[in-house]
Design a protein around this motif. Structure first.
Motif, PDB file in Angstrom:
ATOM      1  N   LEU A   1       3.154  -4.555 -19.555  1.00 51.40           N
ATOM      2  CA  LEU A   1       3.524  -3.806 -18.711  1.00 51.40           C
ATOM      3  C   LEU A   1       4.654  -4.648 -17.441  1.00 51.40           C
ATOM      4  O   LEU A   1       4.539  -5.784 -17.454  1.00 51.40           O
ATOM      5  CB  LEU A   1       2.335  -3.426 -17.762  1.00 51.40           C
ATOM      6  N   TYR A   2       5.375  -3.582 -16.886  1.00 51.35           N
ATOM      7  CA  TYR A   2       6.437  -4.158 -16.120  1.00 51.35           C
ATOM      8  C   TYR A   2       6.045  -3.655 -14.849  1.00 51.35           C
ATOM      9  O   TYR A   2       6.093  -2.236 -14.732  1.00 51.35           O
ATOM     10  CB  TYR A   2       7.919  -3.712 -16.481  1.00 51.35           C
ATOM     11  N   GLU A   3       6.049  -4.318 -13.759  1.00 54.96           N
ATOM     12  CA  GLU A   3       5.615  -3.475 -12.413  1.00 54.96           C
ATOM     13  C   GLU A   3       6.768  -3.950 -11.387  1.00 54.96           C
ATOM     14  O   GLU A   3       6.924  -5.237 -11.228  1.00 54.96           O
ATOM     15  CB  GLU A   3       4.219  -4.189 -12.097  1.00 54.96           C
ATOM     16  N   GLU A   4       7.443  -3.142 -10.984  1.00 56.91           N
ATOM     17  CA  GLU A   4       8.285  -3.461  -9.898  1.00 56.91           C
ATOM     18  C   GLU A   4       7.860  -3.751  -8.849  1.00 56.91           C
ATOM     19  O   GLU A   4       6.536  -3.283  -8.285  1.00 56.91           O
ATOM     20  CB  GLU A   4       9.100  -2.007  -9.596  1.00 56.91           C
ATOM     21  N   LEU A   5       8.365  -4.935  -7.941  1.00 50.67           N
ATOM     22  CA  LEU A   5       7.828  -5.502  -6.585  1.00 50.67           C
ATOM     23  C   LEU A   5       8.285  -4.446  -5.664  1.00 50.67           C
ATOM     24  O   LEU A   5       9.663  -3.963  -5.576  1.00 50.67           O
ATOM     25  CB  LEU A   5       8.463  -6.727  -6.544  1.00 50.67           C
ATOM     26  N   PRO A   6       7.448  -4.238  -4.707  1.00 52.07           N
ATOM     27  CA  PRO A   6       7.938  -3.517  -3.483  1.00 52.07           C
ATOM     28  C   PRO A   6       8.814  -4.157  -2.523  1.00 52.07           C
ATOM     29  O   PRO A   6       8.647  -5.636  -2.324  1.00 52.07           O
ATOM     30  CB  PRO A   6       6.559  -3.279  -2.692  1.00 52.07           C
ATOM     31  N   LEU A   7       9.817  -3.704  -1.921  1.00 52.60           N
ATOM     32  CA  LEU A   7      10.654  -4.180  -0.986  1.00 52.60           C
ATOM     33  C   LEU A   7      10.156  -4.445   0.242  1.00 52.60           C
ATOM     34  O   LEU A   7       8.783  -3.895   0.458  1.00 52.60           O
ATOM     35  CB  LEU A   7      11.797  -3.206  -0.502  1.00 52.60           C
ATOM     36  N   ASP A   8      10.705  -5.254   1.178  1.00 51.30           N
ATOM     37  CA  ASP A   8       9.922  -5.864   2.520  1.00 51.30           C
ATOM     38  C   ASP A   8       9.497  -4.525   3.112  1.00 51.30           C
ATOM     39  O   ASP A   8       8.602  -4.284   3.819  1.00 51.30           O
ATOM     40  CB  ASP A   8      10.693  -6.582   3.229  1.00 51.30           C
ATOM     41  N   ASP A   9      10.361  -3.640   3.446  1.00 53.83           N
ATOM     42  CA  ASP A   9      10.487  -2.368   4.241  1.00 53.83           C
ATOM     43  C   ASP A   9      10.009  -0.977   3.486  1.00 53.83           C
ATOM     44  O   ASP A   9      10.076   0.073   4.022  1.00 53.83           O
ATOM     45  CB  ASP A   9      11.473  -2.133   5.111  1.00 53.83           C
ATOM     46  N   GLU A  10       9.675  -1.133   2.127  1.00 50.28           N
ATOM     47  CA  GLU A  10       9.490  -0.034   1.129  1.00 50.28           C
ATOM     48  C   GLU A  10       8.040   0.530   1.735  1.00 50.28           C
ATOM     49  O   GLU A  10       7.073  -0.120   1.587  1.00 50.28           O
ATOM     50  CB  GLU A  10       9.640  -0.337  -0.033  1.00 50.28           C
ATOM     51  N   GLN A  11       8.022   1.662   1.668  1.00 50.49           N
ATOM     52  CA  GLN A  11       6.809   2.603   2.103  1.00 50.49           C
ATOM     53  C   GLN A  11       6.628   3.679   0.778  1.00 50.49           C
ATOM     54  O   GLN A  11       7.459   4.531   0.803  1.00 50.49           O
ATOM     55  CB  GLN A  11       6.899   3.296   3.296  1.00 50.49           C
ATOM     56  N   THR A  12       5.786   3.431  -0.193  1.00 50.11           N
ATOM     57  CA  THR A  12       5.564   4.445  -1.273  1.00 50.11           C
ATOM     58  C   THR A  12       4.590   5.168  -1.129  1.00 50.11           C
ATOM     59  O   THR A  12       3.428   4.846  -0.478  1.00 50.11           O
ATOM     60  CB  THR A  12       5.385   3.152  -2.595  1.00 50.11           C
ATOM     61  N   LEU A  13       4.455   6.390  -1.669  1.00 46.15           N
ATOM     62  CA  LEU A  13       3.650   7.506  -1.525  1.00 46.15           C
ATOM     63  C   LEU A  13       2.553   7.204  -2.684  1.00 46.15           C
ATOM     64  O   LEU A  13       1.337   7.139  -2.290  1.00 46.15           O
ATOM     65  CB  LEU A  13       4.008   8.779  -1.666  1.00 46.15           C
ATOM     66  N   GLU A  14       2.884   6.525  -3.624  1.00 47.40           N
ATOM     67  CA  GLU A  14       1.874   6.298  -4.757  1.00 47.40           C
ATOM     68  C   GLU A  14       2.036   4.770  -5.095  1.00 47.40           C
ATOM     69  O   GLU A  14       3.078   4.083  -5.562  1.00 47.40           O
ATOM     70  CB  GLU A  14       2.422   7.039  -6.110  1.00 47.40           C
ATOM     71  N   PRO A  15       1.000   3.893  -4.400  1.00 49.17           N
ATOM     72  CA  PRO A  15       1.175   2.571  -4.728  1.00 49.17           C
ATOM     73  C   PRO A  15       1.015   2.033  -6.236  1.00 49.17           C
ATOM     74  O   PRO A  15       0.340   2.769  -6.910  1.00 49.17           O
ATOM     75  CB  PRO A  15      -0.091   2.134  -3.921  1.00 49.17           C
ATOM     76  N   GLY A  16       1.618   1.082  -6.366  1.00 51.23           N
ATOM     77  CA  GLY A  16       1.412   0.539  -7.589  1.00 51.23           C
ATOM     78  C   GLY A  16       0.449  -0.748  -7.898  1.00 51.23           C
ATOM     79  O   GLY A  16      -0.351  -0.778  -6.988  1.00 51.23           O
ATOM     80  N   LEU A  17       0.436  -1.778  -8.845  1.00 53.60           N
ATOM     81  CA  LEU A  17      -0.441  -2.815  -9.095  1.00 53.60           C
ATOM     82  C   LEU A  17      -0.033  -3.999  -8.019  1.00 53.60           C
ATOM     83  O   LEU A  17      -0.711  -4.750  -7.877  1.00 53.60           O
ATOM     84  CB  LEU A  17      -0.335  -3.138 -10.631  1.00 53.60           C
ATOM     85  N   VAL A  18       1.104  -3.853  -7.444  1.00 55.84           N
ATOM     86  CA  VAL A  18       1.780  -4.880  -6.665  1.00 55.84           C
ATOM     87  C   VAL A  18       1.939  -4.470  -5.337  1.00 55.84           C
ATOM     88  O   VAL A  18       2.436  -3.333  -5.176  1.00 55.84           O
ATOM     89  CB  VAL A  18       2.931  -5.633  -7.144  1.00 55.84           C
ATOM     90  N   ARG A  19       1.197  -5.147  -4.422  1.00 59.12           N
ATOM     91  CA  ARG A  19       1.607  -4.750  -2.874  1.00 59.12           C
ATOM     92  C   ARG A  19       1.958  -6.097  -2.227  1.00 59.12           C
ATOM     93  O   ARG A  19       1.966  -7.304  -2.522  1.00 59.12           O
ATOM     94  CB  ARG A  19       0.316  -4.349  -2.268  1.00 59.12           C
ATOM     95  N   ARG A  20       2.787  -5.699  -0.872  1.00 58.45           N
ATOM     96  CA  ARG A  20       3.349  -6.759  -0.217  1.00 58.45           C
ATOM     97  C   ARG A  20       2.403  -6.855   1.117  1.00 58.45           C
ATOM     98  O   ARG A  20       2.553  -5.956   1.543  1.00 58.45           O
ATOM     99  CB  ARG A  20       4.783  -6.549   0.051  1.00 58.45           C
ATOM    100  N   ARG A  21       1.986  -8.077   1.625  1.00 56.38           N
ATOM    101  CA  ARG A  21       1.233  -8.236   2.719  1.00 56.38           C
ATOM    102  C   ARG A  21       2.205  -9.238   3.549  1.00 56.38           C
ATOM    103  O   ARG A  21       1.603 -10.471   3.071  1.00 56.38           O
ATOM    104  CB  ARG A  21      -0.097  -8.461   2.561  1.00 56.38           C
ATOM    105  N   GLY A  22       2.833  -9.075   4.309  1.00 59.09           N
ATOM    106  CA  GLY A  22       3.637  -9.952   5.033  1.00 59.09           C
ATOM    107  C   GLY A  22       4.763 -10.542   3.837  1.00 59.09           C
ATOM    108  O   GLY A  22       5.496  -9.970   3.193  1.00 59.09           O
TER     109      GLY A  22
END
Length: 180
Positions: free
Chosen positions: A90-111
């Motif tokens: 699988l390829y999972e795109e990383l969320p940007l620092d200020d990105e707010q997604t409606l459907e969360p993926g397998l990767v999240r950013r906490r700070g």
């Protein structure tokens, strides 16, 4: 569903391997969703392993899930030992620092920390590896719809209807002949 978040912030370019053999990772979700699967026999159990490798603006998740579990046959309800042996990429795109997604993926950013939801990843791969209709045998005749006897062990004394009972109303239908 079992939550298991892994810190993947400092994964080296060559990747990092993760292994899982704790049965509570699967048995907790099986109980939560009241699924008919059992991992309680000595010969059953599941194990998984995957590698997280940075790839551009995301991560590549490559691994496998192996083991066995017990579930009832979809036709006769007898226990079936199901072998699970699947691999995934699988390829999972990383969320940007200020990105707010409606459907969360397998990767999240906490700070500044990146976390991978390994619990969701492994549960999804587990469900995808299972057959839609588990059978004890491809030719399993199932149960008698009237008395419930297992037809693989022998026939029952129930009468078998040769016609479809839903069509009974049409049996005495008379169609008038038209003139030519």
């Amino acid at each position: 569903m079992s939550e298991l978040w892994l810190d993947i912030t400092d994964i080296p370019a060559t990747g990092r391997e993760f292994s899982f053999s704790d049965q509570s990772l699967w048995s907790g979700s099986i109980a939560e969703f009241a699924l008919p699967y059992r991992l309680d026999l000595p010969e059953t159990g599941l194990a998984a392993e995957f590698t997280v490798t940075p790839q551009g603006r995301g991560v590549l998740l490559a691994g496998w899930l192996r083991g066995a579990l017990v579930t009832p046959c979809d036709r006769c309800a007898e226990d079936v030992l199901l072998a699970v042996d699947t691999s995934f990429d699988l390829y999972e795109e990383l969320p940007l620092d200020d990105e707010q997604t409606l459907e969360p993926g397998l990767v999240r950013r906490r700070g500044k920390i990146l976390e991978l939801d390994a619990g969701s990843l492994l549960w999804e791969q587990f469900l995808l590896a299972l057959p839609v209709k588990p059978l004890c045998d491809d030719d399993c005749p199932g149960l008698c719809p009237r008395c419930g006897v297992r037809l693989a062990e022998g026939s029952c004394d129930c009468e078998t209807e040769t016609s479809d009972p839903r069509m009974a109303v049409l049996r005495n239908l008379k169609v008038p002949r038209g003139s030519n």
